[in-house]
Design a protein around this motif. Sequence first.
Motif, PDB file in Angstrom:
ATOM      1  N   LEU A   1     -11.342   6.879   3.309  1.00  0.00           N
ATOM      2  CA  LEU A   1     -11.630   8.072   4.106  1.00  0.00           C
ATOM      3  C   LEU A   1     -10.757   9.255   3.704  1.00  0.00           C
ATOM      4  CD1 LEU A   1     -13.138   9.319   6.542  1.00  0.00           C
ATOM      5  CD2 LEU A   1     -11.329   8.376   8.003  1.00  0.00           C
ATOM      6  N   HIS A   2      -9.560   8.974   3.190  1.00  0.00           N
ATOM      7  CA  HIS A   2      -8.548  10.017   3.027  1.00  0.00           C
ATOM      8  C   HIS A   2      -8.378  10.398   1.565  1.00  0.00           C
ATOM      9  CE1 HIS A   2      -7.694   9.657   7.234  1.00  0.00           C
ATOM     10  NE2 HIS A   2      -7.564   8.354   7.088  1.00  0.00           N
ATOM     11  N   GLU A   3      -8.414  11.698   1.302  1.00  0.00           N
ATOM     12  CA  GLU A   3      -8.413  12.188  -0.067  1.00  0.00           C
ATOM     13  C   GLU A   3      -7.131  11.825  -0.812  1.00  0.00           C
ATOM     14  OE1 GLU A   3      -7.076  16.750   1.193  1.00  0.00           O
ATOM     15  OE2 GLU A   3      -9.064  16.359   0.359  1.00  0.00           O
ATOM     16  N   GLY A   4      -5.997  11.733  -0.102  1.00  0.00           N
ATOM     17  CA  GLY A   4      -4.764  11.336  -0.758  1.00  0.00           C
ATOM     18  C   GLY A   4      -4.842   9.928  -1.313  1.00  0.00           C
ATOM     19  N   MET A   5      -5.452   9.015  -0.568  1.00  0.00           N
ATOM     20  CA  MET A   5      -5.606   7.648  -1.030  1.00  0.00           C
ATOM     21  C   MET A   5      -6.632   7.559  -2.156  1.00  0.00           C
ATOM     22  SD  MET A   5      -3.399   5.927   0.626  1.00  0.00           S
ATOM     23  CE  MET A   5      -2.440   5.922   2.151  1.00  0.00           C
ATOM     24  N   VAL A   6      -7.685   8.354  -2.072  1.00  0.00           N
ATOM     25  CA  VAL A   6      -8.678   8.394  -3.152  1.00  0.00           C
ATOM     26  C   VAL A   6      -7.998   8.823  -4.453  1.00  0.00           C
ATOM     27  CG1 VAL A   6     -10.729   9.602  -3.996  1.00  0.00           C
ATOM     28  CG2 VAL A   6     -10.649   8.760  -1.636  1.00  0.00           C
ATOM     29  N   ALA A   7      -7.181   9.866  -4.380  1.00  0.00           N
ATOM     30  CA  ALA A   7      -6.482  10.343  -5.578  1.00  0.00           C
ATOM     31  C   ALA A   7      -5.529   9.279  -6.108  1.00  0.00           C
ATOM     32  CB  ALA A   7      -5.732  11.633  -5.266  1.00  0.00           C
ATOM     33  N   ALA A   8      -4.837   8.564  -5.212  1.00  0.00           N
ATOM     34  CA  ALA A   8      -3.909   7.527  -5.642  1.00  0.00           C
ATOM     35  C   ALA A   8      -4.633   6.392  -6.347  1.00  0.00           C
ATOM     36  CB  ALA A   8      -3.128   6.997  -4.440  1.00  0.00           C
ATOM     37  N   THR A   9      -5.781   5.982  -5.809  1.00  0.00           N
ATOM     38  CA  THR A   9      -6.537   4.898  -6.432  1.00  0.00           C
ATOM     39  C   THR A   9      -7.099   5.335  -7.775  1.00  0.00           C
ATOM     40  OG1 THR A   9      -7.053   3.900  -4.298  1.00  0.00           O
ATOM     41  CG2 THR A   9      -8.494   3.328  -6.130  1.00  0.00           C
ATOM     42  N   ARG A  10      -7.565   6.571  -7.857  1.00  0.00           N
ATOM     43  CA  ARG A  10      -8.043   7.065  -9.156  1.00  0.00           C
ATOM     44  C   ARG A  10      -6.924   7.045 -10.196  1.00  0.00           C
ATOM     45  NH1 ARG A  10     -11.692  11.888  -6.579  1.00  0.00           N
ATOM     46  NH2 ARG A  10     -13.648  10.695  -6.491  1.00  0.00           N
ATOM     47  N   ALA A  11      -5.729   7.461  -9.789  1.00  0.00           N
ATOM     48  CA  ALA A  11      -4.608   7.454 -10.729  1.00  0.00           C
ATOM     49  C   ALA A  11      -4.234   6.027 -11.125  1.00  0.00           C
ATOM     50  CB  ALA A  11      -3.411   8.164 -10.102  1.00  0.00           C
ATOM     51  N   ARG A  12      -4.256   5.111 -10.167  1.00  0.00           N
ATOM     52  CA  ARG A  12      -3.837   3.732 -10.433  1.00  0.00           C
ATOM     53  C   ARG A  12      -4.830   2.995 -11.319  1.00  0.00           C
ATOM     54  NH1 ARG A  12      -1.275  -0.043  -5.635  1.00  0.00           N
ATOM     55  NH2 ARG A  12      -0.540  -1.751  -6.938  1.00  0.00           N
TER      56      ARG A  12
ATOM     57  N   GLY B   1       1.836  -4.275  -3.722  1.00  0.00           N
ATOM     58  CA  GLY B   1       1.194  -5.269  -4.569  1.00  0.00           C
ATOM     59  C   GLY B   1       0.150  -6.054  -3.792  1.00  0.00           C
ATOM     60  N   VAL B   2      -0.677  -6.791  -4.504  1.00  0.00           N
ATOM     61  CA  VAL B   2      -1.745  -7.549  -3.870  1.00  0.00           C
ATOM     62  C   VAL B   2      -1.164  -8.713  -3.082  1.00  0.00           C
ATOM     63  CG1 VAL B   2      -2.128  -9.029  -5.882  1.00  0.00           C
ATOM     64  CG2 VAL B   2      -4.001  -8.605  -4.275  1.00  0.00           C
ATOM     65  N   ARG B   3      -1.765  -9.044  -1.949  1.00  0.00           N
ATOM     66  CA  ARG B   3      -1.311 -10.149  -1.120  1.00  0.00           C
ATOM     67  C   ARG B   3      -1.769 -11.484  -1.712  1.00  0.00           C
ATOM     68  NH1 ARG B   3       2.290  -8.596   2.892  1.00  0.00           N
ATOM     69  NH2 ARG B   3       1.669 -10.478   4.013  1.00  0.00           N
ATOM     70  N   PRO B   4      -0.962 -12.532  -1.566  1.00  0.00           N
ATOM     71  CA  PRO B   4      -1.330 -13.830  -2.157  1.00  0.00           C
ATOM     72  C   PRO B   4      -2.664 -14.362  -1.677  1.00  0.00           C
ATOM     73  CG  PRO B   4       0.984 -13.824  -1.512  1.00  0.00           C
ATOM     74  CD  PRO B   4       0.387 -12.551  -0.974  1.00  0.00           C
ATOM     75  N   TYR B   5      -3.030 -14.106  -0.406  1.00  0.00           N
ATOM     76  CA  TYR B   5      -4.287 -14.657   0.084  1.00  0.00           C
ATOM     77  C   TYR B   5      -5.492 -14.040  -0.617  1.00  0.00           C
ATOM     78  CZ  TYR B   5      -3.482 -10.802   3.461  1.00  0.00           C
ATOM     79  OH  TYR B   5      -3.191  -9.601   4.065  1.00  0.00           O
ATOM     80  N   LEU B   6      -5.400 -12.789  -1.057  1.00  0.00           N
ATOM     81  CA  LEU B   6      -6.504 -12.229  -1.830  1.00  0.00           C
ATOM     82  C   LEU B   6      -6.504 -12.792  -3.241  1.00  0.00           C
ATOM     83  CD1 LEU B   6      -8.926 -10.374  -2.118  1.00  0.00           C
ATOM     84  CD2 LEU B   6      -7.364  -8.506  -2.709  1.00  0.00           C
TER      85      LEU B   6
ATOM     86  N   ARG C   1      -9.795  -9.392 -11.935  1.00  0.00           N
ATOM     87  CA  ARG C   1     -10.607 -10.615 -11.817  1.00  0.00           C
ATOM     88  C   ARG C   1     -11.894 -10.515 -12.617  1.00  0.00           C
ATOM     89  NH1 ARG C   1     -12.838 -14.641 -12.305  1.00  0.00           N
ATOM     90  NH2 ARG C   1     -13.404 -16.222 -10.766  1.00  0.00           N
ATOM     91  N   GLY C   2     -12.326  -9.280 -12.927  1.00  0.00           N
ATOM     92  CA  GLY C   2     -13.528  -9.094 -13.721  1.00  0.00           C
ATOM     93  C   GLY C   2     -14.659  -8.391 -13.009  1.00  0.00           C
ATOM     94  N   PHE C   3     -14.449  -8.010 -11.736  1.00  0.00           N
ATOM     95  CA  PHE C   3     -15.493  -7.303 -10.995  1.00  0.00           C
ATOM     96  C   PHE C   3     -15.592  -5.845 -11.446  1.00  0.00           C
ATOM     97  CE2 PHE C   3     -14.554 -10.717  -7.977  1.00  0.00           C
ATOM     98  CZ  PHE C   3     -15.821 -11.059  -7.521  1.00  0.00           C
ATOM     99  N   ASP C   4     -16.800  -5.309 -11.465  1.00  0.00           N
ATOM    100  CA  ASP C   4     -17.000  -3.870 -11.418  1.00  0.00           C
ATOM    101  C   ASP C   4     -16.829  -3.455  -9.955  1.00  0.00           C
ATOM    102  OD1 ASP C   4     -17.590  -3.960 -14.114  1.00  0.00           O
ATOM    103  OD2 ASP C   4     -19.759  -3.904 -13.806  1.00  0.00           O
ATOM    104  N   VAL C   5     -16.172  -2.319  -9.719  1.00  0.00           N
ATOM    105  CA  VAL C   5     -15.715  -2.018  -8.363  1.00  0.00           C
ATOM    106  C   VAL C   5     -16.087  -0.600  -7.948  1.00  0.00           C
ATOM    107  CG1 VAL C   5     -13.701  -1.928  -6.830  1.00  0.00           C
ATOM    108  CG2 VAL C   5     -13.743  -3.571  -8.712  1.00  0.00           C
ATOM    109  N   LEU C   6     -16.559  -0.482  -6.699  1.00  0.00           N
ATOM    110  CA  LEU C   6     -16.589   0.786  -5.991  1.00  0.00           C
ATOM    111  C   LEU C   6     -15.458   0.757  -4.986  1.00  0.00           C
ATOM    112  CD1 LEU C   6     -17.795   3.510  -5.059  1.00  0.00           C
ATOM    113  CD2 LEU C   6     -19.270   2.202  -3.500  1.00  0.00           C
TER     114      LEU C   6
ATOM    115  N   VAL D   1      -7.302  -2.911  -8.013  1.00  0.00           N
ATOM    116  CA  VAL D   1      -6.787  -3.431  -9.282  1.00  0.00           C
ATOM    117  C   VAL D   1      -6.991  -4.947  -9.355  1.00  0.00           C
ATOM    118  CG1 VAL D   1      -4.693  -3.791 -10.632  1.00  0.00           C
ATOM    119  CG2 VAL D   1      -5.154  -1.558  -9.623  1.00  0.00           C
ATOM    120  N   ALA D   2      -6.730  -5.653  -8.274  1.00  0.00           N
ATOM    121  CA  ALA D   2      -6.928  -7.102  -8.273  1.00  0.00           C
ATOM    122  C   ALA D   2      -8.379  -7.464  -8.560  1.00  0.00           C
ATOM    123  CB  ALA D   2      -6.486  -7.681  -6.930  1.00  0.00           C
TER     124      ALA D   2
END
Length: 222
Positions: free
Chosen positions: A72-83, A28-33, A63-68, A58-59
């Motif tokens: 570096l790692h394809e496994g993390m890219v796939a996870a973020t796309r799914a999330r 989950g997102v950290r409170p400071y962010l 908040r309302g940002f458009d995000v890029l 996701v955070a």
Amino acid sequence: MTETTTAAGRAAAYWNSPETVAEFRALGVRPYLTNLLGRTPVDGPALDLGCGGGRNTVALLERGFDVLAVDLHEGMVAATRARTAGYPDGRITVRQGAAHAVPADDGVFALVVCYGVLHNAVDRAQWETAVGEIRRVLRPGGRLALNTFTAEALDPRLRPGTSEGQYLLPDDVPMTLLPDAAVLDAFAGAGLRPEGGTHGYVRDLDVGPRAVLRCVLRREED
């Protein structure tokens, strides 16, 4: 020599492993962010540099940002796309790429979030290139939310590498750790200076103690 016998191959095998990807996707997102985003205006797009499993992406979207989102790692890219699959295509783009070669145009982002990434540079030269890339993609007046390991406290299992600031993990994977002052000086040289205070502390992780520098930096106006 197979890929997994090289340091880069071992690092990639770790970050792309199903266990690591699942662990990072569940975070989950950290409170400071959350606190930072609550006081940050949405006046341009954001970059999640080193997006991991997508928690900060996701955070930013919430908040309302458009995000890029970039990793570096394809496994993390796939996870973020799914999330982030439920968000409109126009609001989220996920790309594979490196902090030292950000796949984005100059001066695009109002906010860059770079948490737990910069210290993964293989040497000081790559680290400094990443600093320059962050400066390049931030628009004047834009903010960088930075969280990185530093050399303020060193795990005794780390071994010095062959260049300044380079340390080797027990499996010989390199990382770059610099004193807090050197980190801030490098960003100041690129025109990014702290906004508010900086926070330095030590986290006891399962891989050993890690000194952390956390701060928000603002790119100076041209």
